[in-house]
Design a protein around this motif. Structure first.
Motif, mmCIF file in Angstrom:
data_model
loop_
_atom_site.group_PDB
_atom_site.id
_atom_site.type_symbol
_atom_site.label_atom_id
_atom_site.label_comp_id
_atom_site.label_asym_id
_atom_site.label_seq_id
_atom_site.Cartn_x
_atom_site.Cartn_y
_atom_site.Cartn_z
ATOM 1 N N UNK A 1 0.913 -1.252 0.120
ATOM 2 C CA UNK A 1 -0.153 -0.018 0.028
ATOM 3 C C UNK A 1 0.860 1.259 -0.060
ATOM 4 N N UNK A 2 2.157 1.154 0.152
ATOM 5 C CA UNK A 2 3.069 2.422 -0.072
ATOM 6 C C UNK A 2 3.150 2.633 -1.358
ATOM 7 N N UNK A 3 2.779 1.548 -2.420
ATOM 8 C CA UNK A 3 2.965 2.000 -3.801
ATOM 9 C C UNK A 3 1.751 1.847 -4.655
ATOM 10 N N UNK A 4 0.762 1.329 -3.928
ATOM 11 C CA UNK A 4 -0.494 1.000 -4.759
ATOM 12 C C UNK A 4 -1.723 1.174 -3.874
ATOM 13 N N UNK A 5 -2.873 1.794 -4.539
ATOM 14 C CA UNK A 5 -4.021 2.049 -4.133
ATOM 15 C C UNK A 5 -4.858 0.609 -4.663
ATOM 16 N N UNK A 6 -5.069 -0.399 -3.625
ATOM 17 C CA UNK A 6 -5.706 -1.635 -4.117
ATOM 18 C C UNK A 6 -7.204 -1.449 -3.725
ATOM 19 N N UNK A 7 -7.829 -2.013 -4.851
ATOM 20 C CA UNK A 7 -9.156 -1.861 -4.892
ATOM 21 C C UNK A 7 -9.662 -3.280 -5.318
ATOM 22 N N UNK A 8 -10.832 -3.685 -5.046
ATOM 23 C CA UNK A 8 -11.537 -4.968 -5.362
ATOM 24 C C UNK A 8 -12.127 -4.735 -6.701
ATOM 25 N N UNK A 9 -12.072 -5.637 -7.886
ATOM 26 C CA UNK A 9 -12.553 -5.479 -9.145
ATOM 27 C C UNK A 9 -14.150 -5.161 -9.000
ATOM 28 N N UNK B 1 -3.477 0.148 -8.390
ATOM 29 C CA UNK B 1 -3.513 1.553 -9.008
ATOM 30 C C UNK B 1 -2.048 2.009 -8.622
ATOM 31 N N UNK B 2 -1.006 2.416 -9.343
ATOM 32 C CA UNK B 2 0.240 2.879 -8.898
ATOM 33 C C UNK B 2 -0.298 4.316 -8.041
ATOM 34 N N UNK B 3 0.396 4.486 -7.016
ATOM 35 C CA UNK B 3 -0.103 5.983 -6.331
ATOM 36 C C UNK B 3 0.859 7.037 -7.235
ATOM 37 N N UNK B 4 0.617 8.161 -6.927
ATOM 38 C CA UNK B 4 1.214 9.462 -8.000
ATOM 39 C C UNK B 4 2.915 9.140 -8.198
ATOM 40 N N UNK B 5 3.282 9.081 -6.851
ATOM 41 C CA UNK B 5 5.041 9.048 -6.807
ATOM 42 C C UNK B 5 5.356 7.880 -7.773
ATOM 43 N N UNK B 6 4.583 6.547 -7.966
ATOM 44 C CA UNK B 6 5.150 5.540 -8.542
ATOM 45 C C UNK B 6 4.489 5.831 -10.041
#
Ligand SMILES: C[S@@+](CC[C@H](N)C(=O)[O-])C[C@H]1O[C@@H](n2cnc3c(N)ncnc32)[C@H](O)[C@@H]1O
Length: 507
Positions: free
Chosen positions: A292-300, A443-448
């Motif tokens: 979660x430091x790098x991605x926002x994770x969502x269920x499909x 989803x990559x976070x903005x810095x990623x």
């Protein structure tokens, strides 16, 4: 005292006789497992010790059975005055003999459903209960909904549909307690670790002052099966003071536990699995990077009905449906041969089977006048879809959640029969296809995002690192079901260690 001990002997023989007249299945339905006398006495004397000296006792047991706690109260009370004593019992099989037994003792015994009862104006200052351990799947849908509403109204506790009846008993009892009143609950310790217990733990940390949780050692044979995985939870009905700490004890007896330790409330708020206390240390602050430091994770996307809302290109053509209301969607993981999804020049996935998700936000009247074929299609499913919970709960029953396509997706469940076989797959999605809830979307976070932009090589390396995550790492955050089936919720995937991805992105 002799008279009182005699009452307990009588109560026990009544209890045993009544238990014997029921099958295990019948008793299970209403969670009918009596508290052993020794434990009831230990619990009662501990509860009394938490009350201010000399305070008159107003006792309540919302699931009293034949009254093991009430009997213990009478034995342990000493000279302290009892101002009121009340019990609820829904089953007359236990309730009527108990009412007769305690008829002249001053116990106000209600033979009715506690969850339907109205709390009184003057609350109780000693609530002791071994509530029915009825699991959520034995509660009817309407009953569950009603309980969820009343639990929320009573204590602001928003219980999930997976919560057992005992969680509702605790939430509902809030209004029955007087300010600073003491509560002791003998409940399954499961709530300490599982998702449905989270809201109960929040209640215990924020709304009341949690004082102690004693957990029995499951290997201890002093109790029968119903009690081995139980805990006794103690709290006072008052907001917790700053810097509050809670006693966690384990094993031995409730009075003389094998281990005991104070854990700060703040540590409890940060810990998902409370059963690690008191045997294990507080987890070291997580300084290792996690996903979660790098991605926002969502269920499909939960479509409500994949059969109705997901159509093949051929079917869309056959029904002459307007393509503008469809967006590409990946098929279920078992139909994907490759873990890399290429895209054509329109961004559609290049796959043997092209599937599309119907998603339209126009009102029905406009569809009817402008898009007759689509209107006919919606009409054909309206009756069936309209009765489905998910479609019914949407403002427009055929409008799907707005989701961007994600470059990385992970399968939501999979099988593994050994520690080295990974049940989860990460896919690299170059297309504009979204996914249904058989997947999780990363989803990559903005810095990623900034580091991935225009760098297909980095994108691919991140994907490789995702697939290199050790199976044990994924499996320990996910949850196992029977037969080697694993599932992973977004929050669980979020906690997986991402050391390698972190190293990769720090170029
Ligand atoms: C786990 S037993 C505990 C009985 C007793 N307090 C003891 O500790 O020995 C739970 C009791 O709650 C009763 N019960 C179940 N649902 C109830 C309800 N909705 N309202 C009141 N009592 C209920 C059961 O019939 C059962 O006697």
């Amino acid at each position: 005292m002799e008279q009182r001990v005699h009452h307990e002997t009588l109560r026990l023989s009544i209890q045993n006789g009544l238990d014997a007249q029921k099958t295990a299945l019948e008793r299970n339905k209403l969670g009918q497992f009596a508290t052993p006398t020794v434990l009831a006495r230990e619990v009662l004397s501990y509860g009394l010790s938490l009350m201010p000296k000399g305070e008159r006792v107003r006792f309540l047991d919302p699931a009293i059975g034949t009254g093991s706690f009430y009997s213990a109260l009478r034995e342990m009370i000493g000279r302290r005055p009892v101002e009121a004593a009340k019990g609820y019992e829904v089953d007359p099989h236990y309730g009527e003999p108990a009412r007769d037994l305690w008829a002249s003792s001053g116990l106000d015994m209600e033979l009715s459903d506690f969850t339907q009862a109205q709390p009184p104006c003057d609350g109780f200052n000693l609530l002791i209960c071994n509530p029915p351990y009825v699991r959520h799947h034995h509660l009817g849908a309407d009953e569950k909904r009603r309980l969820q509403i009343v639990s929320k109204e009573s204590a602001g506790v928003k219980l999930s549909g997976l919560a057992g009846l005992y969680c509702h008993f605790m939430a509902l009892s809030h209004r029955w307690m007087s300010d600073d009143g003491v509560a002791g609950w003998l409940i399954p310790s499961e709530f300490m670790d599982v998702n449905y217990g989270r809201e109960l733990k929040r209640y215990l940390l924020e709304e009341v002052t949690l004082q102690r949780i004693h957990r029995f050692d499951p290997n201890d044979v002093q109790f029968d099966d119903a009690l081995v995985s139980s805990a006794v939870v103690w709290f006072k009905k008052s907001k917790p003071p700053a810097g509050h700490a809670v006693e966690f004890s384990y094993g031995g007896t409730h009075t003389a536990p094998a281990i005991s330790r104070q854990i700060a409330s703040i540590e409890l708020a940060n810990e998902a699995k409370w059963t690690r206390f008191p045997r294990q240390e507080i987890r070291a602050a997580i300084d290792t990077p996690i996903l979660s430091d790098f991605f926002s994770i969502k269920r499909g996307i939960a479509t409500g009905s994949n059969d109705f809302f997901i159509l093949s290109r051929e079917k869309i053509a056959e029904l002459d449906l307007p393509m503008e209301f469809f967006r590409p969607i990946l098929p279920s993981p078992r139909y994907l041969k490759s873990d890399e999804i290429q895209a054509d020049d329109q961004g559609n996935p290049v796959l043997a089977q092209s599937l599309f998700l119907l998603n339209c936000s126009l009102p029905e009247s406009e569809i009817k006048s402008k898009h007759r074929s689509l209107w006919r299609y919606l009409e054909s499913g309206k009756e069936e879809m309209g009765s489905r919970y998910l479609c019914k709960s949407r403002p427009i029953w055929y409008k799907q959640e707005d989701r961007r396509p994600a470059p990385f997706v992970c399968t939501y469940m999979g099988r593994s029969d050994c520690a080295t076989e990974n049940p989860f797959r990460f896919l690299l999605n170059h297309s504009r296809a979204v996914v249904a809830n058989a997947y999780l979307m990363l989803y990559p976070k903005p810095h990623v995002e900034a580091k991935l932009n225009g760098r297909p090589d980095v994108l691919r390396s991140v994907w490789k690192k995702l697939n290199n995550i050790r199976p044990e790492s994924l499996m320990s955050e996910g949850r196992i079901y029977g037969g080697g089936l694993y599932k992973m919720e977004p929050k669980e995937l979020a906690r997986v260690c991402a050391q390698e991805i972190s190293a990769l992105l720090e170029f």
